[in-house]
Design an enzyme around this catalytic site. Sequence first.
Site, PDB file in Angstrom:
ATOM      1  N   VAL A  46       0.863  -1.184   0.000  1.00 33.25           N
ATOM      2  CA  VAL A  46       0.000   0.000   0.000  1.00 33.25           C
ATOM      3  C   VAL A  46       0.896   1.229   0.000  1.00 33.25           C
ATOM      4  CG1 VAL A  46      -1.844   1.253   1.164  1.00 33.25           C
ATOM      5  CG2 VAL A  46      -1.775  -1.249   1.274  1.00 33.25           C
ATOM      6  N   ASP A  47       0.888   1.965  -1.109  1.00 34.90           N
ATOM      7  CA  ASP A  47       1.769   3.126  -1.275  1.00 34.90           C
ATOM      8  C   ASP A  47       0.917   4.342  -1.614  1.00 34.90           C
ATOM      9  OD1 ASP A  47       4.668   3.864  -3.435  1.00 34.90           O
ATOM     10  OD2 ASP A  47       3.767   4.944  -1.754  1.00 34.90           O
ATOM     11  N   THR A  48       0.645   5.179  -0.623  1.00 35.04           N
ATOM     12  CA  THR A  48      -0.182   6.368  -0.860  1.00 35.04           C
ATOM     13  C   THR A  48       0.553   7.415  -1.670  1.00 35.04           C
ATOM     14  OG1 THR A  48       0.522   7.289   1.270  1.00 35.04           O
ATOM     15  CG2 THR A  48      -1.524   6.014   1.246  1.00 35.04           C
TER      16      THR A  48
END
Length: 674
Positions: free
Chosen positions: A46-48
């Site tokens: 999960v890479d915002t």
Amino acid sequence: MDHLLQKTQIQNQTEQVMNITNPNSIYIKGRLYFKGYKKIELHCFVDTGASLCIASKFVIPEEHWINAERPIMVKIADGSSITINKVCRDIDLIIAGEIFHIPTVYQQESGIDFIIGNNFCQLYEPFIQFTDRVIFTKDRTYPVHIAKLTRAVRVGTEGFLESMKKRSKTQQPEPVNISTNKIAILSEGRRLSEEKLFITQQRMQKIEELLEKVCSENPLDPNKTKQWMKASIKLSDPSKAIKVKPMKYSPMDREEFDKQIKELLDLKVIKPSKSPHMAPAFLVNNEAEKRRGKKRMVVNYKAMNKATVGDAYNPPNKDELLTLIRGKKIFSSFDCKSGFWQVLLDQESRPLTAFTCPQGHYEWNVVPFGLKQAPSIFQRHMDEAFRVFRKFCCVYVDDILVFSNNEEDHLLHVAMILQKCNQHGIILSKKKAQLFKKKINFLGLEIDEGTHKPQGHILEHINKFPDTLEDKKQLQRFLGILTYASDYIPKLAQIRKPLQAKLKENVPWKWTKEDTLYMQKVKKNLQGFPPLHHPLPEEKLIIETDASDDYWGGMLKAIKINEGTNTELICRYASGSFKAAEKNYHSNDKETLAVINTIKKFSIYLTPVHFLIRTDNTHFKSFVNLNYKGDSKLGRNIRWQAWLSHYSFDVEHIKGTDNHFADFLSREFNRVNS
């Protein structure tokens, strides 16, 4: 191979050893299902900071990937770019037993099986992160708690998908422990941030939405047109009826007319007429029509054009438009859908457009093709709409070009142009839209990385011309094509002269074997057009000239400085014939006139800059400094001096043996005549 090398370089620049136990590194379990495959379990990152959802080609079957409508380019902090060409549409990712729908996943080998980007987080917001878990909100109503992983692996490698097929006997490759392996993720300050994207999903979606709003196959689409463009046509003598007798039509033409008249009536661009005027309609089937598989209906408005008041509003000069795009790096172009048909005629003007065909007598509700006023009317309306955007947009009749220095500016510029089209109800053709191009076609030219040359069809027209011509009209068409490409053909005036002499009024038409041989040699020597340099405003310009007894020639060059090295690049050619009186001038005067004619040809580039004139004529350098005292016999020289005084230049004399330009011109001409 270049793309793979570039991708490897980008990965090498950005790779780091990642500690999975770091609480800022969010990995969660995800699951994919595809028909014919076992369930595929992944550890998703999960890479915002990544705007897109990205997956490896090794975890989604090949048949689910499709080509992107246009390449997606992402730019990272060091200025490098990655091109994404494949996408997967409408995929379901199972997380914690819940189905999360993702509209688009982009294919890129990042070293991780699946990256959940910020667009996913926004779709299922609010997104909340804790030390041991994350929360996505499903349908914006209930939270889904998802445990973080403390150890993550990568399964997507060569052979993985083959092993996941149902009833496959292929052994599954060993997973790779991400925590001990170098991976090509982009760390803080180097990740795929929204600000660093060339075309982010959100921005491109906005462009697509705007384009959809202004595109239609109907130029009078009632849901999109604002009908703000209007026109009026007047007869010079309102009491006169303009009538041209009807034509005879073949059965095939009658059948084609039947289809096209029905289409025009359905579009409401024509209606039945009771006008006292009439002009015959006919069908043409040239190369363009053959390529699209449909004949084009044309109305012979020659008599009506003579009888109506003209419109003096001119389309812009093509050279002026080309100077606007000097140094620009990225382009988009748009074509108005049947542009003239978007201009409504007033009620009084419509009877003047009446035409006859096998189906009867009709008149236009809109400005038809073939009226002499049509280009001026349409250009005026387009200039009114887009004049405010002149710094990054130019319009030539129904062609719109948007140009920018960089990708970021271009996104804004394209959006502004499309918003203006939407505001005015200008309808575009989606098929002809070219978006975010470094190489583009405009004004019949192929513009590419600071160079330009005629589009390929120009050369095709030249090569397809028969070696034996039937009449003067056919010869005029051939010479017209050569003139169109005159900037790219050295000493064209000399090449044209033998053919042009056959067009004189007092010379009966006769085509000989020698003419056929000459035609063949001309075509043989025009097998390709060189890409010419588009000079930048900061580059120093040079003109080189040459004169003979009957002709003059010139060339525009620019000095390009690259890593301290000066390179002279050719920008344009020019040539012409001396008039009868000028042929009697002294050779020095002919050389001076060659300089003047060349400056006139390239004046748009030579004002108000300081440039260099290079000539092998020793007289010219002293001529510009001579002080004439009004001797009437030297009036011509005084006028020339006064004219040249409006320009700022230096003169460089070169030896005749060093004048490679003059030698080149002579060589090219002799090749044709030998």
